[in-house]
Design an enzyme around this catalytic site. Structure first.
Site, PDB file in Angstrom:
ATOM      1  N   HIS A   2       0.845  -1.187   0.000  1.00 24.98           N
ATOM      2  CA  HIS A   2       0.000   0.000   0.000  1.00 24.98           C
ATOM      3  C   HIS A   2       0.883   1.239   0.000  1.00 24.98           C
ATOM      4  O   HIS A   2       1.818   1.353   0.787  1.00 24.98           O
ATOM      5  CB  HIS A   2      -0.908   0.048   1.226  1.00 24.98           C
ATOM      6  CG  HIS A   2      -1.766   1.283   1.250  1.00 24.98           C
ATOM      7  ND1 HIS A   2      -2.951   1.378   0.552  1.00 24.98           N
ATOM      8  CD2 HIS A   2      -1.583   2.491   1.843  1.00 24.98           C
ATOM      9  CE1 HIS A   2      -3.463   2.580   0.715  1.00 24.98           C
ATOM     10  NE2 HIS A   2      -2.657   3.277   1.494  1.00 24.98           N
ATOM     11  N   ASP A  28     -15.213   2.471   6.990  1.00 22.88           N
ATOM     12  CA  ASP A  28     -14.128   3.291   6.449  1.00 22.88           C
ATOM     13  C   ASP A  28     -14.587   4.089   5.237  1.00 22.88           C
ATOM     14  O   ASP A  28     -14.214   5.241   5.076  1.00 22.88           O
ATOM     15  CB  ASP A  28     -12.938   2.413   6.063  1.00 22.88           C
ATOM     16  CG  ASP A  28     -11.844   3.227   5.391  1.00 22.88           C
ATOM     17  OD1 ASP A  28     -11.302   4.127   6.062  1.00 22.88           O
ATOM     18  OD2 ASP A  28     -11.568   3.008   4.201  1.00 22.88           O
ATOM     19  N   ARG A  53     -14.021  12.662   6.013  1.00 22.30           N
ATOM     20  CA  ARG A  53     -12.750  13.302   6.355  1.00 22.30           C
ATOM     21  C   ARG A  53     -12.293  14.242   5.252  1.00 22.30           C
ATOM     22  O   ARG A  53     -11.730  15.301   5.509  1.00 22.30           O
ATOM     23  CB  ARG A  53     -11.672  12.240   6.597  1.00 22.30           C
ATOM     24  CG  ARG A  53     -11.816  11.493   7.919  1.00 22.30           C
ATOM     25  CD  ARG A  53     -10.977  10.232   7.937  1.00 22.30           C
ATOM     26  NE  ARG A  53      -9.601  10.513   7.586  1.00 22.30           N
ATOM     27  CZ  ARG A  53      -8.818   9.675   6.905  1.00 22.30           C
ATOM     28  NH1 ARG A  53      -9.285   8.522   6.485  1.00 22.30           N
ATOM     29  NH2 ARG A  53      -7.563   9.998   6.643  1.00 22.30           N
ATOM     30  N   SER A  64      -7.774   3.651   8.629  1.00 18.34           N
ATOM     31  CA  SER A  64      -8.406   3.549   7.317  1.00 18.34           C
ATOM     32  C   SER A  64      -7.642   2.566   6.434  1.00 18.34           C
ATOM     33  O   SER A  64      -8.226   1.655   5.836  1.00 18.34           O
ATOM     34  CB  SER A  64      -8.450   4.933   6.650  1.00 18.34           C
ATOM     35  OG  SER A  64      -8.880   4.843   5.314  1.00 18.34           O
ATOM     36  N   LYS A 112      -8.734  -1.978   5.876  1.00 24.31           N
ATOM     37  CA  LYS A 112      -8.978  -2.608   4.578  1.00 24.31           C
ATOM     38  C   LYS A 112      -7.942  -3.694   4.292  1.00 24.31           C
ATOM     39  O   LYS A 112      -8.277  -4.754   3.773  1.00 24.31           O
ATOM     40  CB  LYS A 112      -8.953  -1.557   3.466  1.00 24.31           C
ATOM     41  CG  LYS A 112     -10.115  -0.563   3.525  1.00 24.31           C
ATOM     42  CD  LYS A 112     -10.253   0.235   2.252  1.00 24.31           C
ATOM     43  CE  LYS A 112      -9.122   1.225   2.050  1.00 24.31           C
ATOM     44  NZ  LYS A 112      -9.203   2.421   2.903  1.00 24.31           N
TER      45      LYS A 112
END
Length: 425
Positions: free
Chosen positions: A85, A164, A171, A186, A190
């Site tokens: 990520h 999320d 946000r 967040s 996931k």
């Protein structure tokens, strides 16, 4: 009648108290169900931004986000699973060559990706520039492709951490994107819910990243690594430089083209370097002994790329969209390129139509910026510094002004910086 009231939870965090497990479980669940209103969660998010959270609070908040939906079971996949990520940057197309490369080395890569917003690009937007390619696939298709090909890049399903999805959208419009507890929970909710066994985090640092300084980036990286390890996911983080765009292409189809060049054995050296560095970390974390640099040279990763794109309806041989308008920016003086500001180039690409201001906005697949220089390059007056590409000519003037400020020409060669700044495990 609930034992909690949203206003009491807001007040507790506003006043600096640590929220209890029960409070966290309730507020995340109640918000997902619509019992807690957006304005109440907005107030709580701002309180979290200003007051912070303890490690125990962040862990519980992440667990509550995961519990709001389903968890994927990848136990039927016979290869070791590893994912990556990135916290987002400019020209950051690394997921595209990295996913098939790691799969070609023997891992299964369950890459759930997102769309771009503002100056940062989104992996799904890039891939959707390929004719026929689809981001949404079923869980069964996801697992089958992971087993058969070893590589999937797709959108997260609606059932994965729905809390999320609601909170992320909130946000973005309430000035609370930068809250480290909310960023960490967040991302990790996931990634843990998707069921991967190993995870490498690419935490970007610099003008083109959400984290502008090294210490803040380290705090975020440590928080996410701890969350992953505590959940049984072998997690490490690399802090990487995002003061200059990655590669030479910024924009959806432009970045796909550059990614294919990398898979073909070419491409910009910084994109190749980071792809191989992250691949090494992913393979080590998954317990696979392979040299990704050699596999990249062999062409095996290109075969996996083609299979991955085809499996999701895309045509890997189809021509990619090309913007209708093309304008160049030239150097006004002789000198040395001292900097190419990632944020400025990202904003220019966004203004050209490559990105979006709101989630529902469309993107122009052919729009973007092609850099012709990098920091340290010598230029003469009149040399082309970059190309601006857009479908709408009215978008070019504002983008030109931003891009012109982003490229600075000086008299001295800039000091070189490492692409990988730190490693946290």
């Amino acid at each position: 009648m609930s034992e909690f009231a949203a206003v009491d939870v807001i007040r507790a965090k506003r006043d600096g108290a640590a929220l209890s497990d029960a409070q966290i479980d309730w507020v995340v669940d109640a918000y997902t169900r619509g019992e807690v209103a957006d304005e109440q969660m907005s107030a709580l998010a701002m309180a979290i931004l200003l007051r912070g959270m303890t490690p125990a609070e962040i862990a519980r908040w992440t667990a509550a986000m995961i519990a709001s939906g389903e968890r994927l079971d990848l136990s039927a996949v016979t290869r070791p699973t590893a994912d990556k990520h990135s916290t987002g940057g400019v020209g950051d197309k690394i997921t595209l060559p990295l996913t098939p490369l790691v799969a070609a080395c023997g891992a299964a890569v369950p890459q759930l990706s997102g769309r771009g917003l503002g100056h940062t690009g989104g992996t799904l937007d890039k891939l959707e520039s390929i004719p026929g390619w689809r981001a949404s696939i079923s869980n069964d298709e996801f697992k089958r492709q992971l087993q058969d090909i070893g590589a999937v890049i797709c959108a997260a399903g609606d059932g994965l951490a729905p809390a999320d999805r609601k909170l992320y959208a909130l946000r973005d419009v309430t000035g609370t994107v930068e809250a480290i507890p909310l960023i960490a929970s967040s991302i990790m909710s996931k990634k843990i819910a998707e069921g991967t066994g190993a995870l490498v985090l690419d935490v970007k640092v610099g003008s083109g990243a959400f984290m502008k300084d090294l210490e803040t980036a380290r705090e975020l990286a440590r928080t996410m690594v701890r969350l992953g390890q505590d959940s049984g996911v072998n997690t490490i983080a690399l802090l990487t430089d995002m003061s200059t765009p990655l590669g030479l292409a910024v924009g959806n189809a432009l970045e796909v083209t550059e990614s294919v060049e990398v898979l073909a054995g070419g491409g910009p050296s910084d994109v190749v370097e980071l792809t191989v560095a992250l691949a090494r970390e992913m393979l080590t974390a998954a317990g696979i002994d392979a040299d990704p640099a050699k596999v990249l040279e062999s062409g095996a990763a290109m075969d996996t790329w083609r299979a991955m794109i085809s499996a999701q309806g895309g045509d890997p041989d189809a021509p990619l969209p090309v913007a209708r308008e093309n304008e160049v920016l030239r150097a006004a003086t002789d000198g040395i390129v001292s900097s190419v500001d990632a944020y400025g180039i990202g904003v220019a690409a966004w203004r050209l139509g490559a990105g979006r201001a709101r989630k529902e906005d469309p993107v122009s697949f052919g729009a973007g910026v092609l850099l012709k220089v990098k920091p340290g390059d010598e230029v003469r007056a009149g040399d082309v510094l970059l190309e601006l590409r857009a479908d709408d000519p009215l978008r070019i003037p504002a983008a030109r002004a931003t891009a012109a400020e982003a490229v600075v020409i000086g008299a001295e060669r800039p000091t070189s910086t490492n692409l990988v700044l730190d490693r946290i495990a």
